[in-house]
Every structure is written in C-alpha cells, then in structure tokens.
Design a protein around this motif. Structure first.
Motif, PDB file in Angstrom:
ATOM      1  N   GLN A   1      -0.156   1.468   0.226  1.00  0.00           N
ATOM      2  CA  GLN A   1      -0.198   0.551   1.540  1.00  0.00           C
ATOM      3  C   GLN A   1      -0.027  -0.924   1.188  1.00  0.00           C
ATOM      4  O   GLN A   1      -0.589  -1.257  -0.106  1.00  0.00           O
ATOM      5  CB  GLN A   1      -1.431   0.874   2.030  1.00  0.00           C
ATOM      6  N   PRO A   2       0.295  -1.952   1.744  1.00  0.00           N
ATOM      7  CA  PRO A   2       0.480  -3.285   1.361  1.00  0.00           C
ATOM      8  C   PRO A   2      -0.916  -3.763   1.119  1.00  0.00           C
ATOM      9  O   PRO A   2      -1.866  -3.205   1.634  1.00  0.00           O
ATOM     10  CB  PRO A   2       0.927  -4.181   2.884  1.00  0.00           C
ATOM     11  N   LEU A   3      -0.895  -4.639   0.037  1.00  0.00           N
ATOM     12  CA  LEU A   3      -2.379  -5.063  -0.544  1.00  0.00           C
ATOM     13  C   LEU A   3      -3.086  -5.605   0.731  1.00  0.00           C
ATOM     14  O   LEU A   3      -4.196  -5.469   0.646  1.00  0.00           O
ATOM     15  CB  LEU A   3      -1.778  -6.073  -1.705  1.00  0.00           C
ATOM     16  N   LEU A   4      -2.416  -6.626   1.324  1.00  0.00           N
ATOM     17  CA  LEU A   4      -3.107  -7.478   2.380  1.00  0.00           C
ATOM     18  C   LEU A   4      -3.691  -6.552   3.208  1.00  0.00           C
ATOM     19  O   LEU A   4      -5.070  -6.888   3.846  1.00  0.00           O
ATOM     20  CB  LEU A   4      -2.413  -8.615   2.896  1.00  0.00           C
ATOM     21  N   ALA A   5      -3.158  -5.630   3.868  1.00  0.00           N
ATOM     22  CA  ALA A   5      -3.498  -4.577   4.904  1.00  0.00           C
ATOM     23  C   ALA A   5      -4.633  -3.800   4.121  1.00  0.00           C
ATOM     24  O   ALA A   5      -5.872  -3.640   5.241  1.00  0.00           O
ATOM     25  CB  ALA A   5      -2.553  -3.514   5.357  1.00  0.00           C
ATOM     26  N   GLN A   6      -4.720  -3.314   3.016  1.00  0.00           N
ATOM     27  CA  GLN A   6      -5.857  -2.472   2.309  1.00  0.00           C
ATOM     28  C   GLN A   6      -7.094  -3.876   2.436  1.00  0.00           C
ATOM     29  O   GLN A   6      -8.381  -3.188   2.857  1.00  0.00           O
ATOM     30  CB  GLN A   6      -5.432  -2.396   1.160  1.00  0.00           C
TER      31      GLN A   6
END
Length: 271
Positions: A107-112
């Motif tokens: 998953q995208p880093l920022l979303a995590q």
C-alpha cells in the motif's frame, strides 16, 4: 479486472477500527483523554474572550467576528489533526528505522501512515470549535444567501484540507531534518494559532510566511472578512477570501512536492 475500491480500502479500515477499539477498551483513561482535550479547546477559546476584556476590536474585527474566525480555524485544524495529526510521529519511525516495515506492505506509504493511528480524544476539540463556529455565525450580522452558506461549508472543508497539507508537507521535510521536529511543529501548530487571530495584526515576516507561502490567512481570517463585507488588510483585498479553495490547492501542491522529494531522499534505516 481492476480491484474494487471497497476492497482496496479494506486493509485501512481494519487498521483504523483496531486503533479505535484499542483506545476505547480502557474507558476510564479514554474519558480522561476526552476531558483533557476538551479543556485545551476551552482554554484556547477563553484566551480570545480574555483578550477582548481589554480591547474593543483587534485588527479591525470585533469580538463577534474574532469568535467566527476562531470557530472556522479551530474546527478546520481539529478535523485535519484528527485525520493526519499523528504524522508528526514520523521522526520516531525514521530514527528507529521502523519506517522500513511500511515499505514491506503493498500500500502507499502515506496512506499507511495516515491510517496507522487515530486519536479519538481530539473529537472533543472538534466539539468546542463547532460550538464556537455556531456562536460566531449567530452573533455576526451577515446577509446570508445560499451562496454564503455554501461558501462557509466549503471554507471549513478546504481549510481542513489546507491544514492537512501542512501536516503532510512538514512530514516530508522530516526525511531531511529527522531531529528537527520542533521546527516543523512551529509551522504546523504556530500556523494553527496564527489562523485563530486576525491576520491584519501580523508582522511583515508572518504575512510573508502565513499569508502566502503557507496560506494560513485563507483558512479563516480572509473568508470571514469576505463574509462580513470588510475591506481586508492593506496587503490583500477583502474579496481574496473567496479564493480560499485555491489556497488549499496551492498548499497541497507544496505538500505533494515535499512528500515526494522526501520519500525519494529516504534510503532506509540502515539496520
């Protein structure tokens, strides 16, 4: 076939739900967190009221107008703080090297990072700000039209997005600074405090930083000036408040650049 959107968001919903359960499982502690957050919001509102015991107006705004500025600014910031405020813990991940764990997940880093935590205690801050906004709307003489109502709703939303972008930009800078969280906190939380005050009393350096580079003046002060039909400060006309959504777009462009540059700069924890 593309994966359904609901399936993509399922892992994030599961993480957020687990965080919510963990915070509410200890009801006594959770209640104390709510009360402490409530008191912080009340004290900050009280600062505005105490100030107006000594003056009749501040920067061309009376108490009623400043309460409206406070309500919009604090509600917008509190909403952003609830969703992305925990990004200020990124330096901890960087120093310990645990940020690398996030890269192992698809998953995208920022979303995590955004969904890695949620601070429910901030809900009471939102309640205090919402009450202040309601009082500000009631006590100000505004010629309400459907356009004004829509504008106020849009301002709260876009101002929350502006503050969220400030959090993201500050997190992006941490990839370079690592041990200077206080510096970015000054911009984030200093910007929140500046937003609750009339921008017309800012010194020139603050105008340059929070008026244009980081468009904090567009989160509450300038929209209130536009709603009240006031001329605005000498450095910007009153009608500029209607451009608040464009300020959010600008801030997110800055945030995206800061985050993308920071992520590309990161080479791992080295562990």
């Amino acid at each position: 076939m593309a994966e359904p959107l609901s399936s993509r968001w399922r892992p994030y919903r599961a993480v957020v739900a687990s965080r919510v359960r963990s915070q509410t499982s200890y009801r006594g502690g959770f209640a104390l967190d709510l009360v402490s957050s409530l008191l912080v919001g009340v004290v900050q509102l009280a600062e505005v009221l105490v100030l107006f015991r000594s003056v009749d107006s501040l920067g061309g705004l009376d108490l009623a107008a400043v309460v409206l500025v406070f309500g919009i600014a604090d509600l917008s910031f509190s909403l952003a703080d609830l969703v992305v405020g925990h990004l200020d813990t990124l330096p901890v991940y960087l120093r310990s090297g645990t940020l690398d764990v996030f890269y192992l997940r698809p998953q995208p880093l920022l979303a995590q990072l955004v969904t890695s935590d949620v601070s429910l205690r901030r809900v009471t801050r939102i309640a205090v700000a919402a009450v202040a906004l309601g009082v500000g709307v009631a006590v100000n003489d505004i010629a309400w039209t459907p356009l004004h109502v829509v504008f106020l709703a849009v301002v709260v939303l876009t101002s929350a997005l502006t503050f969220a972008a400030v959090f993201v930009a500050a997190a992006g800078v941490q990839f370079f600074l690592v041990d200077a969280a206080e510096a970015t906190a000054a911009a984030v939380y200093g910007g929140r405090y500046a937003a609750t005050q009339p921008a017309s009393v800012w010194a020139k350096p603050l105008v340059a930083v929070f008026g244009f580079a980081i468009p904090i003046a567009f989160t509450a002060y300038l929209p209130v000036v536009a709603l009240l039909g006031l001329p605005g400060p000498g450095w910007l006309p009153g009608w500029a408040g209607w451009l608040a959504p464009l300020a959010a777009v600008w801030m997110w462009a800055v945030a995206a650049l800061a985050w993308r540059t920071g992520v590309r700069h990161y080479q791992g924890g080295g562990g």
